[in-house]
Design a protein around this motif. Structure first.
Motif: not given
Length: 550
Positions: A368-372, A512-520
């Protein structure tokens, strides 16, 4: 084969192309009609109809008049075709030969080219023997004329003279010899609006929908209304993605006259093909601009963005749509949302993102990499304000740091290209060695001939692919130039959004080029979020685990 008819029923065919108009009245449609009808009357033949193609090249048989003529001949309505000369019927020697040698004889159709003394039912054997040569000469003439016309168009383009039939939407032709574009203020505002909507995140389809809903005339419909002249171009009277993209990609709107942008396959095949941009003939500052260079560049950034974004069911494109990526599997993050409720009634929407791969393939594919979305939005706004405060306190230092970082990024890119090139060149050398070994083993009888052929084909195919890739990398490396970092652009864009209280689609596409989200993490470690800017180094923030609301 149909039986021969004794009664002679004639179909006269007359054609005039735009190039033939230069020859004067001798080739005019009326002159051809007069000559041919007189010939029919003198012999007491029956004239069924006169078939005409005006302003159409003889290199193609996709002509309305000639097609109707051939259909009537095949149907037996006429049995004799009369033309002034062979070139009037066509200038494609292969197709002309097919009709005269195969099609017409099989339908008992008599063909007469008056000026060339050609009569398929006559006894002038010399004229008939010369007919193939006449056909070839007619096609050579068409080819020669085509080259001359193209040469004139190219020469005019280099002098900054437009050869287009009509000016781009938003412009009119001036009265000077170069037909310089002048702004048509009646619709130029629509052009500005198209560019403005694009930088705000609207897709070409959405812009077209908006214009159609407002019943704004399409460029072609407006041209007809403005000039009172109808064109042969087909239209369904609706704006489309294509019509919007043509406007967004036309450098005329920043004052540059770009000609030589398209051509045809050949003088025989009139299919339109677009030339690569490096072959265009461009005259800068040739006429007044409708939009600014800055707006043009911003649209280019949007066009080159990693994603155009997807709409929600309610038709909204979220600011982060298409820009969010999973840090572990690399898949795009998938947008989700739910309604907040108060007293049993909807009270706002909460948007969130999670790994798209996990959503599609299940929990075993990725974690899961869920983010608001609100967490990411708050991070971006904080970071922009942080950078703007640094600019306010010490702009000179920010310029120096930005320039140094950009140079470092450039050198890293150069090193990456060189490393990839080295790997591919080493593999290419290895393939040469493998091919040589396969030959030697075949000669020594260690492997059968069929296996040797398969191996060599496999290695050769891979080597050819590598050769193309190596050439591309070498060109990229040779043309690579460390451009001076545009710190002014960076500072200007940061200052533009420093007082914003919300993150918009326009802000995201521009910065912005991209947004990278880490895991929970399951052990309570903070979640990592990385913002990769188009004009600045990435910024990383660790946030505490964000629990998904039920």
């Amino acid at each position: 084969m149909k039986s021969k008819q004794t009664k002679i029923i004639v179909g006269i065919y007359a054609r005039l192309s735009k190039d033939d108009e230069r020859a004067g009245d001798s080739l005019s449609i009326e002159n051809q009609k007069l000559m041919l009808t007189k010939y029919v009357a003198e012999r007491g033949w029956e004239l069924h109809d006169v078939y005409v193609d005006d302003g159409v090249s003889g290199t193609t048989f996709n002509r309305e008049g000639v097609q109707r003529l051939i259909e009537d001949a095949k149907a037996g309505i006429i049995n004799t075709i009369l033309v002034k000369d062979l070139s009037r019927f066509g200038r494609n020697y292969i197709q002309v030969g097919q009709y005269l040698d195969y099609v017409f004889p099989s339908y008992n159709i008599r063909f007469i080219a008056l000026s060339d003394n050609i009569d398929t039912a006559g006894d002038n054997t010399m004229a008939m023997d010369m007919m193939p040569i006449t056909n070839v000469f007619n096609e050579w003439y068409a080819s020669s004329t085509s080259r001359k016309v193209r040469s004139v168009f190219t020469s005019n383009a280099k002098m900054g003279k437009s050869n287009l039939s009509h000016a781009p939407y938003g412009y009119l032709f001036g009265n000077d010899s170069k037909r310089t574009y002048v702004i048509d203020y009646e619709v130029s505002g629509n052009v500005e609006r198209i560019f403005d909507m694009r930088v705000k995140g609207y897709s070409p389809a959405q812009i077209a929908d908006a214009f159609n809903e407002e019943k704004i005339l399409t460029p072609l419909d407006y041209l007809v209304k403005k000039t009172g002249k109808y064109t042969s171009l087909k239209t369904n009277h609706y704006w489309s993605q294509l019509s919007i993209r043509k406007i967004l990609q036309n450098p005329a709107y920043i004052g540059n006259l770009a000609l030589h942008r398209r051509t045809t396959v050949s003088y025989k095949n009139h299919k339109v093909i677009y030339r690569p941009e490096e072959e265009w003939i461009v005259t800068e500052n040739a006429h007044p601009a409708i939009i600014s260079k800055e707006l043009w560049d911003r649209v280019r950034d949007v066009e080159q963005s990693v994603s155009q974004g997807k709409k929600t069911r309610s038709g909204i494109v979220h600011p982060f749509s298409g820009l969010m990526y999973c840090a572990d599997c690399g898949c795009k993050m998938k947008l989700g949302y739910y309604h907040l409720m108060k007293d049993g009634k909807p009270n706002g929407i909460v948007y969130s993102y999670d790994c798209g791969g996990r959503k599609r393939y299940g929990k075993t594919f990725c974690t899961s990499h869920y983010v608001k979305a609100s967490v990411v939005e708050e991070f971006i706004l904080e970071d922009i304000k942080r950078q703007s405060r640094g600019i306010t306190l010490n702009e000179a230092s920010v310029r120096d740091n930005f320039t140094a970082r950009q140079m470092q990024i450039g050198e890293q890119k150069r090193a990456q290209i060189q490393s990839e090139l080295n790997v591919k060149m080493e593999r290419s050398k290895k393939l040469d060695s493998l091919i040589e070994s396969a030959f030697e083993e075949k000669i020594e009888g260690k492997i059968p001939a069929d296996l040797c052929v398969k191996l060599i084909e496999k290695y050769s195919t891979e080597r050819q692919t590598l050769s193309v890739e190596i050439n591309g990398l070498e060109e990229e490396l040779n043309s690579f130039r460390q451009e001076e970092a545009d710190s002014d652009s960076f500072i200007r864009k940061v200052e533009k959004y420093m007082n914003d209280v919300s993150v918009t689609r326009e802000l995201c596409l521009e910065l912005i080029d991209k947004i990278v989200i880490g895991n929970i993490s399951q052990n309570g470690e903070p979640q990592e979020i990385q913002i990769y800017y188009k004009i600045a180094p990435k910024t990383t923030k660790n946030v505490q685990k964000t629990a998904k609301m039920a």
